[in-house]
Design an enzyme around this catalytic site. Sequence first.
Site, PDB file in Angstrom:
ATOM      1  N   SER A 131       0.826  -1.213   0.000  1.00  0.00           N
ATOM      2  CA  SER A 131       0.000   0.000   0.000  1.00  0.00           C
ATOM      3  C   SER A 131       0.855   1.255   0.000  1.00  0.00           C
ATOM      4  O   SER A 131       1.931   1.291   0.580  1.00  0.00           O
ATOM      5  CB  SER A 131      -0.921   0.039   1.221  1.00  0.00           C
ATOM      6  OG  SER A 131      -1.638   1.265   1.217  1.00  0.00           O
ATOM      7  N   LYS A 185      -4.442  -6.740   3.641  1.00  0.00           N
ATOM      8  CA  LYS A 185      -4.494  -5.641   2.659  1.00  0.00           C
ATOM      9  C   LYS A 185      -5.943  -5.339   2.268  1.00  0.00           C
ATOM     10  O   LYS A 185      -6.325  -4.179   2.105  1.00  0.00           O
ATOM     11  CB  LYS A 185      -3.657  -5.994   1.423  1.00  0.00           C
ATOM     12  CG  LYS A 185      -3.733  -4.943   0.307  1.00  0.00           C
ATOM     13  CD  LYS A 185      -3.083  -3.647   0.711  1.00  0.00           C
ATOM     14  CE  LYS A 185      -3.258  -2.430  -0.141  1.00  0.00           C
ATOM     15  NZ  LYS A 185      -3.588  -2.440  -1.493  1.00  0.00           N
ATOM     16  N   HIS A 188      -7.394  -3.425   5.074  1.00  0.00           N
ATOM     17  CA  HIS A 188      -6.798  -2.083   5.010  1.00  0.00           C
ATOM     18  C   HIS A 188      -7.597  -1.226   4.027  1.00  0.00           C
ATOM     19  O   HIS A 188      -7.977  -0.089   4.312  1.00  0.00           O
ATOM     20  CB  HIS A 188      -5.327  -2.194   4.564  1.00  0.00           C
ATOM     21  CG  HIS A 188      -4.718  -0.909   4.084  1.00  0.00           C
ATOM     22  ND1 HIS A 188      -5.021  -0.351   2.848  1.00  0.00           N
ATOM     23  CD2 HIS A 188      -3.831  -0.061   4.663  1.00  0.00           C
ATOM     24  CE1 HIS A 188      -4.353   0.779   2.700  1.00  0.00           C
ATOM     25  NE2 HIS A 188      -3.631   0.975   3.790  1.00  0.00           N
ATOM     26  N   ASN A 189      -7.867  -1.783   2.859  1.00  0.00           N
ATOM     27  CA  ASN A 189      -8.599  -1.028   1.844  1.00  0.00           C
ATOM     28  C   ASN A 189     -10.044  -0.765   2.278  1.00  0.00           C
ATOM     29  O   ASN A 189     -10.606   0.284   1.974  1.00  0.00           O
ATOM     30  CB  ASN A 189      -8.584  -1.765   0.506  1.00  0.00           C
ATOM     31  CG  ASN A 189      -7.239  -1.663  -0.185  1.00  0.00           C
ATOM     32  OD1 ASN A 189      -6.222  -1.420   0.464  1.00  0.00           O
ATOM     33  ND2 ASN A 189      -7.200  -1.862  -1.474  1.00  0.00           N
ATOM     34  N   GLU A 192      -9.919   2.085   4.517  1.00  0.00           N
ATOM     35  CA  GLU A 192      -9.669   3.246   3.637  1.00  0.00           C
ATOM     36  C   GLU A 192     -10.987   3.747   3.018  1.00  0.00           C
ATOM     37  O   GLU A 192     -11.257   4.947   3.009  1.00  0.00           O
ATOM     38  CB  GLU A 192      -8.682   2.788   2.562  1.00  0.00           C
ATOM     39  CG  GLU A 192      -8.365   3.759   1.463  1.00  0.00           C
ATOM     40  CD  GLU A 192      -7.482   3.080   0.394  1.00  0.00           C
ATOM     41  OE1 GLU A 192      -6.442   2.480   0.732  1.00  0.00           O
ATOM     42  OE2 GLU A 192      -7.865   3.135  -0.793  1.00  0.00           O
TER      43      GLU A 192
END
Length: 470
Positions: A131, A185, A188-189, A192
């Site tokens: 990222s 990940k 994480h997104n 986000e």
Amino acid sequence: MANQLFDFGLIGLGVMGRNLLLNMADHGFAVIGYNRSPQKVTELESEIVPGTTVKGTSDLAEMVNALKSPRRIMMLVQAGNPVDQVLEELIPLLSKGDIIIDGGNSHYTDTLRRVKYMQDKGFHFMGVGVSGGEEGARRGPSIMPGGDPEAYPHVQPMLEAVSAKVNGEPCVAHLGKGAAGHYVKMVHNGIEYGIMQLISEVYDVLHRGYGLDNDELHEVFKQWNEGELQSFLVEITRDIFLKKDDKTGKRLVDVILDKAGSKGTGKWTSQDAMDLGIAIPTIDIAVSMRNLSALKSERVAASKIYTSPVKITGISKEEIIAEARAALFFGTLISYAQGLALLYVASKEYDMEIPLPQVVKIWRGGCIIRSTLLEVYYKAYTANPSLSNILLDTNIAELIKSREANTRKFVSKASLSGIPVAGLSVSLGYYDAYRSETMPTNLIQAQRDFFGAHTFQRVDEEGIFHAQWQ
Ligand code: NAP
């Protein structure tokens, strides 16, 4: 360079691949990159920094044969079929023990399948989340490797060298078994997505609802970024308000169409949370709002039928900005809480052994959701590594409670004015439900038993019960 052996190979010299490869070269590694179309090879070669060892090729066999053993190869191609296609082209060229890394945003179930497929052929396969976008890849991303613990030491020095650093510590750590890297990940997104939605809502209330112009919004976000809201997303938002459009001279943000795109990682996070039965409504609503934004012509039609939002009045600029600041802080923290709670459960359910203290530690730098808040979570997980939800940490509880009243005021004003703040509302709703000793779900159980004999439990006696309701 004729007989030179290279330390690392990279397949896919697009935005991420080219920049990560150049970053590795900056750190003294001899690197070789492959791209099927030669144009991107030329682009790579034009960006080589003198004194570094970088080669580009559009011949895959040439790249594979030029690598030291065991070969370390990362793919940065689009998720989905391209990854499988590249693997099929690679396999005949590899030797047993070679390490293949998928650094793209692959769905974790694809990664699990590929780990097994490659293992059966004698190769190591790791799913690694990267990222930080273009700039992060070039200067220091946050890297989320998972899978094969035997292979990790072979790539660890390189990943540590190229990653972002916080207090001298690399923003990379082995994050667990199987597809853990890609799972982390994905979440994480998802976080986000949640935070971006919240920022957009605060912007909408202050701009459309209260009438702040772009210069004022720039100042507001500038101040926020100097305090407890300091984060990459607040920082870039600050700068966005000043950017001028070359074509019209207006601020660029004002000429961008209000239809948001997505590549699917937010949706995957919501889908998987649903499958696991974990509530992440802030992330869910962020996905839904992007979907709703796509219905531009319908929204235009509906706006002619229903009354438009009204301006927010009767409050000073300082007060509304203070409420907005508290609400954004509150919602952002809730967004992290939901994502991390999902990781906590998924780690157990899928036997990934994800170390949550390490996750928040490596998110402190390089990645899109980096913020000063990560330090707070890191402290919470250091004190209690098996924290099921960060809202149970007493320090975090104080941070949330001190913003609660202003968040409620802000959400109420937005709601009365008809400005949509679905992300902030559900963050507040999640908080109110999570802290409720009792929920009205007793009534839902009664209804379920009434029409479907689904049974219920009692508060005063162990066992499973069914009533004759009629
Ligand atoms: P990109 O700029 O579109 O580049 C993709 C590369 O993949 C191109 O070089 C393309 O080669 C190659 N490729 C595609 N299909 C292929 C195939 N079948 N065989 C061989 N090569 C193939 O993409 P990117 O932005 O670098 O993203 C790469 C991965 O990183 C994606 O999974 C993405 O989701 C993830 N990611 C991106 C970002 C970001 O900010 N961009 C951030 C984190 C993660 P050609 O030139 O020949 O088409």
